[in-house]
Design a protein around this motif. Structure first.
Motif, PDB file in Angstrom:
ATOM      1  N   GLY A  41     167.138  98.471  38.201  1.00 58.92           N
ATOM      2  CA  GLY A  41     165.867  98.739  37.756  1.00 58.92           C
ATOM      3  C   GLY A  41     166.093 100.014  37.226  1.00 58.92           C
ATOM      4  N   THR A  42     164.891 100.583  36.813  1.00 57.06           N
ATOM      5  CA  THR A  42     164.985 102.086  36.163  1.00 57.06           C
ATOM      6  C   THR A  42     164.345 103.257  37.149  1.00 57.06           C
ATOM      7  OG1 THR A  42     164.401 101.327  34.106  1.00 57.06           O
ATOM      8  CG2 THR A  42     164.335 103.661  34.610  1.00 57.06           C
ATOM      9  N   ASN A  43     164.909 103.731  38.179  1.00 56.97           N
ATOM     10  CA  ASN A  43     164.373 104.884  38.984  1.00 56.97           C
ATOM     11  C   ASN A  43     163.595 106.140  38.262  1.00 56.97           C
ATOM     12  OD1 ASN A  43     165.769 103.778  41.047  1.00 56.97           O
ATOM     13  ND2 ASN A  43     167.436 105.091  41.020  1.00 56.97           N
ATOM     14  N   VAL A  44     162.383 106.212  38.738  1.00 59.87           N
ATOM     15  CA  VAL A  44     161.407 107.367  38.361  1.00 59.87           C
ATOM     16  C   VAL A  44     161.208 108.295  39.260  1.00 59.87           C
ATOM     17  CG1 VAL A  44     159.620 107.693  36.946  1.00 59.87           C
ATOM     18  CG2 VAL A  44     160.615 105.386  36.794  1.00 59.87           C
ATOM     19  N   ALA A  45     161.219 109.414  39.109  1.00 56.91           N
ATOM     20  CA  ALA A  45     161.185 110.871  40.210  1.00 56.91           C
ATOM     21  C   ALA A  45     159.711 110.830  40.220  1.00 56.91           C
ATOM     22  CB  ALA A  45     161.894 111.902  39.732  1.00 56.91           C
ATOM     23  N   ILE A  46     158.971 110.169  40.991  1.00 55.00           N
ATOM     24  CA  ILE A  46     157.599 110.253  41.592  1.00 55.00           C
ATOM     25  C   ILE A  46     157.666 110.068  43.107  1.00 55.00           C
ATOM     26  CG2 ILE A  46     155.369 109.621  41.348  1.00 55.00           C
ATOM     27  CD1 ILE A  46     155.784 108.123  38.650  1.00 55.00           C
ATOM     28  N   ALA A  47     157.052 111.100  43.492  1.00 58.81           N
ATOM     29  CA  ALA A  47     157.178 111.129  45.226  1.00 58.81           C
ATOM     30  C   ALA A  47     156.379 109.411  45.695  1.00 58.81           C
ATOM     31  CB  ALA A  47     156.510 112.096  45.776  1.00 58.81           C
ATOM     32  N   MET A  48     156.654 109.133  46.640  1.00 62.67           N
ATOM     33  CA  MET A  48     156.099 107.851  46.921  1.00 62.67           C
ATOM     34  C   MET A  48     154.808 107.905  47.590  1.00 62.67           C
ATOM     35  SD  MET A  48     158.332 106.811  50.200  1.00 62.67           S
ATOM     36  CE  MET A  48     158.194 107.578  51.918  1.00 62.67           C
ATOM     37  N   ASP A  49     154.299 109.061  47.912  1.00 66.10           N
ATOM     38  CA  ASP A  49     152.874 109.179  48.371  1.00 66.10           C
ATOM     39  C   ASP A  49     152.085 110.116  47.225  1.00 66.10           C
ATOM     40  OD1 ASP A  49     153.842 111.673  48.656  1.00 66.10           O
ATOM     41  OD2 ASP A  49     153.242 111.803  50.816  1.00 66.10           O
ATOM     42  N   ASP A  50     152.582 110.286  45.929  1.00 68.53           N
ATOM     43  CA  ASP A  50     151.815 110.957  45.099  1.00 68.53           C
ATOM     44  C   ASP A  50     151.139 109.869  44.443  1.00 68.53           C
ATOM     45  OD1 ASP A  50     150.768 112.233  42.825  1.00 68.53           O
ATOM     46  OD2 ASP A  50     152.667 113.249  42.355  1.00 68.53           O
ATOM     47  N   VAL A  55     149.738 105.883  40.017  1.00 69.14           N
ATOM     48  CA  VAL A  55     148.963 104.790  39.203  1.00 69.14           C
ATOM     49  C   VAL A  55     148.934 105.373  37.662  1.00 69.14           C
ATOM     50  CG1 VAL A  55     146.553 104.447  38.807  1.00 69.14           C
ATOM     51  CG2 VAL A  55     147.301 104.730  41.175  1.00 69.14           C
ATOM     52  N   ALA A  56     148.821 106.763  37.293  1.00 70.80           N
ATOM     53  CA  ALA A  56     149.127 107.093  36.027  1.00 70.80           C
ATOM     54  C   ALA A  56     150.446 106.524  35.396  1.00 70.80           C
ATOM     55  CB  ALA A  56     149.135 108.705  35.816  1.00 70.80           C
ATOM     56  N   PHE A  57     151.502 106.442  36.205  1.00 64.45           N
ATOM     57  CA  PHE A  57     152.468 105.795  35.567  1.00 64.45           C
ATOM     58  C   PHE A  57     152.542 104.278  35.482  1.00 64.45           C
ATOM     59  CE2 PHE A  57     156.745 103.774  36.159  1.00 64.45           C
ATOM     60  CZ  PHE A  57     157.420 104.171  35.364  1.00 64.45           C
ATOM     61  N   ALA A  58     151.941 103.570  36.395  1.00 68.56           N
ATOM     62  CA  ALA A  58     151.609 102.104  36.238  1.00 68.56           C
ATOM     63  C   ALA A  58     150.834 101.811  35.141  1.00 68.56           C
ATOM     64  CB  ALA A  58     151.109 101.761  37.460  1.00 68.56           C
ATOM     65  N   GLN A  59     149.755 102.692  34.732  1.00 70.82           N
ATOM     66  CA  GLN A  59     149.109 102.388  33.605  1.00 70.82           C
ATOM     67  C   GLN A  59     149.763 102.722  32.381  1.00 70.82           C
ATOM     68  OE1 GLN A  59     145.722 105.163  34.864  1.00 70.82           O
ATOM     69  NE2 GLN A  59     144.244 103.055  34.800  1.00 70.82           N
ATOM     70  N   ALA A  60     150.479 103.865  32.332  1.00 73.57           N
ATOM     71  CA  ALA A  60     151.225 103.836  30.957  1.00 73.57           C
ATOM     72  C   ALA A  60     152.322 102.958  30.832  1.00 73.57           C
ATOM     73  CB  ALA A  60     151.952 105.413  31.199  1.00 73.57           C
ATOM     74  N   GLN A  61     152.725 102.532  31.818  1.00 72.26           N
ATOM     75  CA  GLN A  61     153.799 101.353  31.656  1.00 72.26           C
ATOM     76  C   GLN A  61     153.384 100.067  31.684  1.00 72.26           C
ATOM     77  OE1 GLN A  61     156.986 101.647  30.922  1.00 72.26           O
ATOM     78  NE2 GLN A  61     157.041 103.846  30.701  1.00 72.26           N
ATOM     79  N   ARG A  62     151.972  99.778  31.616  1.00 74.68           N
ATOM     80  CA  ARG A  62     151.455  98.486  31.732  1.00 74.68           C
ATOM     81  C   ARG A  62     152.215  97.539  32.761  1.00 74.68           C
ATOM     82  NH1 ARG A  62     153.684  99.102  27.225  1.00 74.68           N
ATOM     83  NH2 ARG A  62     154.710  97.193  27.244  1.00 74.68           N
ATOM     84  N   ILE A  63     152.198  98.261  34.000  1.00 70.81           N
ATOM     85  CA  ILE A  63     152.844  97.411  35.129  1.00 70.81           C
ATOM     86  C   ILE A  63     151.656  96.470  35.454  1.00 70.81           C
ATOM     87  CG2 ILE A  63     153.054  97.624  37.828  1.00 70.81           C
ATOM     88  CD1 ILE A  63     155.343  99.158  35.835  1.00 70.81           C
ATOM     89  N   GLY A  77     146.218 105.432  50.251  1.00 72.46           N
ATOM     90  CA  GLY A  77     145.315 105.041  49.311  1.00 72.46           C
ATOM     91  C   GLY A  77     145.921 104.495  48.003  1.00 72.46           C
ATOM     92  N   LEU A  78     147.120 104.121  47.806  1.00 73.78           N
ATOM     93  CA  LEU A  78     147.799 103.469  46.745  1.00 73.78           C
ATOM     94  C   LEU A  78     147.113 102.181  46.246  1.00 73.78           C
ATOM     95  CD1 LEU A  78     149.779 103.683  44.485  1.00 73.78           C
ATOM     96  CD2 LEU A  78     151.611 102.320  45.926  1.00 73.78           C
ATOM     97  N   ALA A  79     146.706 101.150  47.169  1.00 70.38           N
ATOM     98  CA  ALA A  79     146.302 100.130  47.075  1.00 70.38           C
ATOM     99  C   ALA A  79     144.688 100.228  46.449  1.00 70.38           C
ATOM    100  CB  ALA A  79     146.314  99.224  48.066  1.00 70.38           C
TER     101      ALA A  79
END
Ligand code: AMP
Ligand code: GLY
Length: 432
Positions: A41-50, A55-63, A77-79
């Protein structure tokens, strides 16, 4: 489906490889990932607890689906944030993640639900904790109440060890706020296993089980680590017994959490002891284990992605998971010095050579590419070499043949992963 996998360890490399096989997958992003996950897959440099950035990335990428690997993003609080954004997340809310985040919370859920577990007391003042262990004697277990990255548990063989742990956690604050309160519990004797189930708030669907090897040294000696190797399935813990353990230790917890209005949705890891009285709970974790995942996922024959979607939709009662009747042995290669300060920066060669062998896979964790593009060690647990075969003995041979093919001067590993299980198998066969 477009998937965001959160994390960057060996567990996440194994998850990425598993998801990549799914015909339903259309895009996979891994945050932050590692050089191994980049193959899937594609690695994206976002810290895992940020959480906001994830969420902003997930929205932008229509995850369509977020899959958290470790507990940190869930406790952060990610969920909950995904729910607000309308994105499916295969992990629990921060409130339900307290099953892992707070040992006393997990214990209170067990007590309310009648789940067999070691008897326990929680202490906020050190004098009472000292008095209690003197009253009870050793062996006894002292645990920091908060999350302490695996360093918050002392299984004390002597009273002196128990008292030293209380002094360190509560009076010297060696774990910071995580050790301000302690849970002191009865010592459970038996074989320890890790049991995994997918949960949608109501239904628990058995994934499988594995046995971890937590100590750094052969023969289970030395310091505790995140896990130096794993075997799946564990000796003496067949699927029928695993289902019984789910009935005893997991399904009552799901009912209790639902009654409290905080249903548990996610992958549950029940750490349990097979005692003379039957299975008893040691702890819940709200995620897959590492290295258990690396020993479990190669046995999975079902497509995991639709089952994760069912977990999020609340339709797990209609889902099935099939694990092959084969053995898997996972050997962790760590940087010399681990679990203290590990050596880093030395080149790693031979992964291709190892993976060309029958039944051998290599999952990466703390690896990095140096400026010349060479793979180097970059932390504590660096590689997991996994052997899969019809028998445990052959799986062990495959795993260690794979290890021998790796050329990395800083590597340390245990030579006895699966030896205990092998001895138990032999003893059972010859009837001793
Ligand atoms: P935990 O962080 O609660 O998983 O504890 C770390 C390890 O300590 C476990 O995996 C067990 O090996 C051991 N342990 C924890 N609680 C107990 C107990 N009550 N009796 C015996 N061993 C325990
Ligand atoms: N291997 C134990 C864990 O992942 O917590």
């Amino acid at each position: 489906m477009r998937v965001l996998l959160v994390g960057g360890g060996g567990r996440e490399h194994a998850l990425a490889a598993t998801l990549a096989r799914s015909p339903a997958l259309t895009a996979l992003f891994v945050t932050p990932g590692n050089p191994g996950t980049a193959a899937h897959g594609t690695n994206v440099a976002i810290a895992m607890d940020d959480v906001p950035a994830l969420v902003a990335f997930a929205q932008a990428q229509r995850i369509d689906l977020v899959l958290p690997g470790p507990e940190a993003p869930l406790v952060a609080g990610l969920a909950d944030a995904c729910a607000v954004a309308g994105i499916a997340c295969a992990g629990p809310t921060a409130e339900a993640a307290r099953l892992e985040g707070s040992k006393s919370f997990a214990k209170s859920v067990c007590d309310a639900a009648g789940i067999p577990t070691a008897r326990w007391e929680r202490f906020e003042d050190a004098q009472s904790a000292h008095a209690f262990v003197r009253l009870r004697g050793a062996p006894i277990v002292v645990k920091a109440d908060g999350l302490a990255a695996g360093k918050g548990v002392v299984v004390a063989a002597t009273l002196a060890e128990a008292e030293a742990a209380i002094t360190a956690f509560m009076q010297h604050a060696t774990l910071g706020p995580a050790g301000a309160a302690v849970v002191i519990e009865e010592y459970l004797d038996g074989d320890e296993v890790s049991l995994f189930a997918l949960c949608d708030g109501e239904t628990a669907l058995l994934l499988g089980a594995a046995q971890d090897h937590k100590r750094i040294g052969e023969g289970d000696t030395g310091a505790n680590t995140g896990g130096m190797g794993a075997v799946s399935p564990p000796a003496f813990f067949d699927r029928t017994t695993q289902e019984t353990a789910l009935d005893l230790l997991v399904r009552p917890m799901l009912r209790e959490m639902a009654t409290r209005g905080t249903p548990f949705r996610g992958i549950l890891f029940a750490g349990l002891m097979l005692t003379e009285r039957g299975p008893e709970l040691i702890e819940y974790n709200v995620r897959l284990g590492d290295p258990e995942a690396q020993a479990l996922l190669p046995r999975l024959r079902s497509d995991l992605l639709p089952v994760l979607a069912a977990l999020c939709d609340g339709t797990l009662d209609q889902a099935r998971l099939h694990l092959a009747e084969e053995s898997c042995v996972a050997v962790v290669l760590a940087g010399r010095g681990y679990p203290g300060q590990p050596a880093t920066g030395a080149p790693i060669h031979g992964i291709d050579r190892a993976e060309a062998m029958a039944g051998v896979r290599v999952f990466q964790a703390a690896t990095a590419l140096d400026p010349a593009g060479t793979l180097v060690g970059a932390g504590g647990r660096v590689l997991t070499v996994v052997g899969t075969a019809p028998t445990l003995a052959a799986a062990r041979d495959a795993a260690y043949a794979g290890v021998a093919a790796i050329d990395w001067p800083d590597a340390i590993w245990r030579r006895d992963i699966g030896v205990g299980a092998l001895e138990r198998d032999l003893a059972a066969r010859v009837g001793i």
